[in-house]
Motif scaffolding. Structure first.
Motif, mmCIF file in Angstrom:
data_model
loop_
_atom_site.group_PDB
_atom_site.id
_atom_site.type_symbol
_atom_site.label_atom_id
_atom_site.label_comp_id
_atom_site.label_asym_id
_atom_site.label_seq_id
_atom_site.Cartn_x
_atom_site.Cartn_y
_atom_site.Cartn_z
ATOM 1 N N GLY A 15 -2.222 58.221 4.857
ATOM 2 C CA GLY A 15 -2.339 59.004 6.014
ATOM 3 C C GLY A 15 -1.156 59.690 6.535
ATOM 4 O O GLY A 15 -1.385 60.437 7.636
ATOM 5 N N VAL A 16 -0.087 59.439 5.765
ATOM 6 C CA VAL A 16 1.213 60.014 6.413
ATOM 7 C C VAL A 16 1.450 61.263 5.789
ATOM 8 O O VAL A 16 2.456 61.943 6.392
ATOM 9 C CB VAL A 16 2.244 58.992 5.909
ATOM 10 N N LEU A 17 0.865 61.759 4.680
ATOM 11 C CA LEU A 17 1.125 63.236 4.151
ATOM 12 C C LEU A 17 0.748 64.559 4.687
ATOM 13 O O LEU A 17 1.257 65.392 4.747
ATOM 14 C CB LEU A 17 1.153 63.377 2.690
ATOM 15 N N GLU A 18 -0.522 64.069 5.367
ATOM 16 C CA GLU A 18 -1.467 65.306 5.754
ATOM 17 C C GLU A 18 -0.555 66.106 6.950
ATOM 18 O O GLU A 18 -0.891 67.582 6.773
ATOM 19 C CB GLU A 18 -2.843 64.696 6.360
ATOM 20 N N PRO A 19 0.051 65.742 7.701
ATOM 21 C CA PRO A 19 0.551 66.598 8.906
ATOM 22 C C PRO A 19 1.807 67.101 8.242
ATOM 23 O O PRO A 19 2.527 68.093 9.099
ATOM 24 C CB PRO A 19 0.913 65.570 10.054
ATOM 25 N N LEU A 20 2.288 67.129 7.251
ATOM 26 C CA LEU A 20 3.431 67.282 6.750
ATOM 27 C C LEU A 20 3.505 68.803 5.945
ATOM 28 O O LEU A 20 2.463 68.949 4.918
ATOM 29 C CB LEU A 20 4.227 66.338 5.877
ATOM 30 N N SER A 21 4.189 69.680 6.213
ATOM 31 C CA SER A 21 4.526 70.972 5.543
ATOM 32 C C SER A 21 5.085 70.602 3.858
ATOM 33 O O SER A 21 5.445 69.542 3.908
ATOM 34 C CB SER A 21 5.388 72.035 5.716
ATOM 35 N N PRO A 22 4.945 71.444 2.875
ATOM 36 C CA PRO A 22 5.568 71.124 1.507
ATOM 37 C C PRO A 22 7.077 70.920 1.728
ATOM 38 O O PRO A 22 7.718 70.371 1.124
ATOM 39 C CB PRO A 22 5.150 72.487 1.007
ATOM 40 N N GLU A 23 7.758 71.756 2.651
ATOM 41 C CA GLU A 23 9.189 71.692 2.799
ATOM 42 C C GLU A 23 9.535 70.160 3.391
ATOM 43 O O GLU A 23 10.420 69.518 3.234
ATOM 44 C CB GLU A 23 9.604 72.685 3.760
ATOM 45 N N GLU A 24 8.672 69.838 4.325
ATOM 46 C CA GLU A 24 8.866 68.368 4.974
ATOM 47 C C GLU A 24 8.628 67.473 3.988
ATOM 48 O O GLU A 24 9.193 66.044 3.777
ATOM 49 C CB GLU A 24 7.769 68.327 6.062
ATOM 50 N N LYS A 25 7.406 67.545 3.058
ATOM 51 C CA LYS A 25 7.367 66.655 2.125
ATOM 52 C C LYS A 25 8.672 66.400 0.947
ATOM 53 O O LYS A 25 8.905 65.426 0.651
ATOM 54 C CB LYS A 25 6.239 66.972 1.406
ATOM 55 N N HIS A 26 8.990 67.572 0.722
ATOM 56 C CA HIS A 26 10.088 67.702 -0.211
ATOM 57 C C HIS A 26 11.245 66.938 0.367
ATOM 58 O O HIS A 26 12.054 66.215 -0.307
ATOM 59 C CB HIS A 26 10.518 68.957 -0.479
ATOM 60 N N ASP A 27 11.639 67.286 1.818
ATOM 61 C CA ASP A 27 12.809 66.710 2.447
ATOM 62 C C ASP A 27 12.602 65.107 2.617
ATOM 63 O O ASP A 27 13.584 64.470 2.254
ATOM 64 C CB ASP A 27 13.052 66.933 3.787
ATOM 65 N N LEU A 28 11.132 64.669 2.855
ATOM 66 C CA LEU A 28 11.204 63.429 2.921
ATOM 67 C C LEU A 28 11.322 62.406 1.341
ATOM 68 O O LEU A 28 11.724 61.581 1.496
ATOM 69 C CB LEU A 28 9.540 63.066 3.436
ATOM 70 N N LEU A 29 11.164 63.298 0.487
ATOM 71 C CA LEU A 29 10.999 62.518 -0.790
ATOM 72 C C LEU A 29 12.726 62.214 -1.115
ATOM 73 O O LEU A 29 13.074 61.146 -1.526
ATOM 74 C CB LEU A 29 10.771 63.611 -1.845
ATOM 75 N N TYR A 30 13.546 63.022 -0.417
ATOM 76 C CA TYR A 30 14.984 62.819 -0.640
ATOM 77 C C TYR A 30 15.536 62.039 0.538
ATOM 78 O O TYR A 30 16.755 62.065 0.529
ATOM 79 C CB TYR A 30 15.710 64.114 -1.167
ATOM 80 N N ASP A 31 14.991 61.480 1.443
ATOM 81 C CA ASP A 31 15.416 60.895 2.498
ATOM 82 C C ASP A 31 15.470 59.399 2.339
ATOM 83 O O ASP A 31 14.448 58.468 2.470
ATOM 84 C CB ASP A 31 14.371 61.278 3.807
ATOM 85 N N TRP A 32 16.501 59.121 1.771
ATOM 86 C CA TRP A 32 16.580 57.658 1.212
ATOM 87 C C TRP A 32 16.564 56.514 2.392
ATOM 88 O O TRP A 32 15.680 55.593 1.998
ATOM 89 C CB TRP A 32 18.045 57.198 0.499
ATOM 90 N N PRO A 33 16.998 56.667 3.521
ATOM 91 C CA PRO A 33 16.796 55.747 4.510
ATOM 92 C C PRO A 33 15.331 55.361 4.687
ATOM 93 O O PRO A 33 14.815 54.330 5.272
ATOM 94 C CB PRO A 33 17.343 56.289 5.704
ATOM 95 N N SER A 34 14.550 56.434 4.482
ATOM 96 C CA SER A 34 12.959 56.356 4.795
ATOM 97 C C SER A 34 12.231 55.456 3.791
ATOM 98 O O SER A 34 11.054 54.795 4.198
ATOM 99 C CB SER A 34 12.385 57.867 4.938
ATOM 100 N N TRP A 35 12.915 55.243 2.703
ATOM 101 C CA TRP A 35 12.205 54.538 1.487
ATOM 102 C C TRP A 35 12.852 53.471 1.263
ATOM 103 O O TRP A 35 12.200 52.604 0.518
ATOM 104 C CB TRP A 35 12.467 55.580 0.120
#
Length: 422
Positions: free
Chosen positions: A17-37
């Motif tokens: 349920g964390v992806l639905e509110p995100l835009s494609p650009e935000e999803k892309h940025d999140l993929l490369y946001d190392w501290p988040s993972w």
């Protein structure tokens, strides 16, 4: 592509349920946001450390930690000159740079550095430059200077101490030069020294911490096979062990004391059988036998050099220690060794010995003498002792220093006729 990757990552993490509110650009940025993972232990520690030693088991995520730290140094801390140091050229290219957890993969496509393999160079849009180096050519680190170094699998380096020393002298740019070591540990004296240094922050980890990202067959085959074993403690749990199972020498076998009066001394040589960047060192050990019939290692002058250089070093050791003879393995270029030595000094006696049994069989009686306390060292010889305590009978490598030492004490303690023909 980015969306499918991040969906897989979210699924592995067990988050929904964390992806639905995100835009494609935000999803892309999140993929490369190392501290988040990243797990907390995969992020840089606080404090004024100079060296971050990530000492962990296979599959912990060490490569990703190293790559992301370098990325952070460039993007957030202004790093300009970086050294990427691996075991071999293939290791640097295939793991540190182009690997699935390497430097190129951890950058978003538009922010990736330009990689020029022929120049051994990566260049960022910020002007930062990373050069690649290997443990097979430690002298390459002599010229340039750096503010950042990433050492990957340091414990597996070919010329460990020489490469490390050259790197430390080069880490001197900027106001805050730092380095990271990502390695599975081995019982090496240099690794212990680094870990105990006050300027080092040590992060320890094991394979189990990253199971969610590892292939099922790895979990089944590797973990089931090695879990609970001594090998598993090193390779899976990431423990820095005192001794390797199966090694002929243990650290406890090696004792130090001032040499007693010596009755016989020899300079033992073990020639290299290879050339080029993968060449072994030419083993040059000075061994003695005291008046109580105890053996003693007096000197280790092993080196990588031309025949003229190692020949002069061997002759120097012969005269410096007032040796009785030079012992040299004759199986591999023995006549050439005699020619080199006698070209430098025709009066130096050289005795060729020829192996008739395997390396393990030759070394066993010498290891037994160490265990019985009948051979000691005049002072620590870290490179020799590392070879002794990490060489395994099924190891295809040639431990040049250890081999030379075995030749020397076979001559002094056992006599040439024990299992070699002179």
């Amino acid at each position: 592509m980015a969306q499918s990757l991040i969906e897989k990552a979210v699924q592995r993490a067990g988050v929904s349920g964390v992806l639905e509110p995100l835009s494609p650009e935000e999803k892309h940025d999140l993929l490369y946001d190392w501290p988040s993972w990243a797990r907390p232990e995969q992020l840089p520690p606080p404090g004024g450390w100079i060296t971050w030693l990530v000492q962990a088991g296979r599959g912990f995520g060490k490569t990703r930690v190293g790559a992301e730290w370098v990325r952070q140094r460039v993007e957030n801390e202004g790093a300009k000159r970086i050294a990427l140091v691996g075991r071999t050229p293939a290791d640097v290219r295939d793991t540190m740079v182009e690997g699935e957890s390497g430097l190129l993969a951890c950058h978003p496509m538009g922010a990736r550095p330009l990689y020029e393999p022929s120049k051994r160079r990566l260049t960022w849009s910020t002007g930062a430059i990373a050069l690649t180096f290997t443990s097979y050519e430690p002298d390459q680190l002599r010229g340039p200077n750096f503010d950042t170094i990433w050492w990957d699998e340091l414990a597996a380096f070919k010329y460990l101490r020489e490469t490390w020393d050259n790197g430390q002298l080069a880490l001197r740019l900027g106001l805050n030069p730092r380095q990271i070591i990502t390695t599975t540990p081995r019982p090496l004296s240099l690794l212990r020294t680094i870990a105990l240094d006050p300027s080092t922050h040590v992060t320890r980890g094991n394979t189990y911490e990253n199971l969610v990202n590892l292939a099922p067959n790895f979990r089944q085959q590797i973990l089931n096979r090695y879990a609970g074993t001594t090998r598993g403690r090193q390779e899976i749990m990431g423990e820095l062990l005192d001794d390797l199972p199966g090694a002929l020498w243990h650290r406890g076998f090696i004792k130090y004391r001032e040499p007693a009066e010596l009755r016989r001394i020899c300079v033992a040589l073990d020639p290299t059988s290879t050339s080029g960047e993968e060449a072994n060192e030419f083993g040059i050990l000075v061994c003695g036998k005291d008046i109580k019939d105890y053996g003693v290692v007096l000197g280790d002058y092993s080196l990588r050099a031309s025949p003229d250089v190692w020949g002069h070093k061997a002759v120097w050791a012969y005269h410096h220690f007032h040796a009785n003879t030079i012992i040299a393995e004759g199986n591999n270029g023995g006549e050439m060794i005699v020619h080199v030595i006698h070209t430098i000094d025709p009066n130096v006696p050289v005795k060729l010995v020829h192996a008739t049994v395997g390396k393990h069989t030759r070394a066993e009686p010498i290891a037994a003498l160490y265990e019985q306390g009948k051979i000691y060292h005049a002072h620590p010889f870290p490179d020799l002792e590392d070879q002794m305590c990490t060489w395994l009978p099924d190891d295809a490598t040639s431990p040049d220093r250890m081999d030379a030492m075995v030749w020397g004490f076979t001559e002094l303690m056992l006599g040439s006729g024990a299992w070699i023909l002179a």
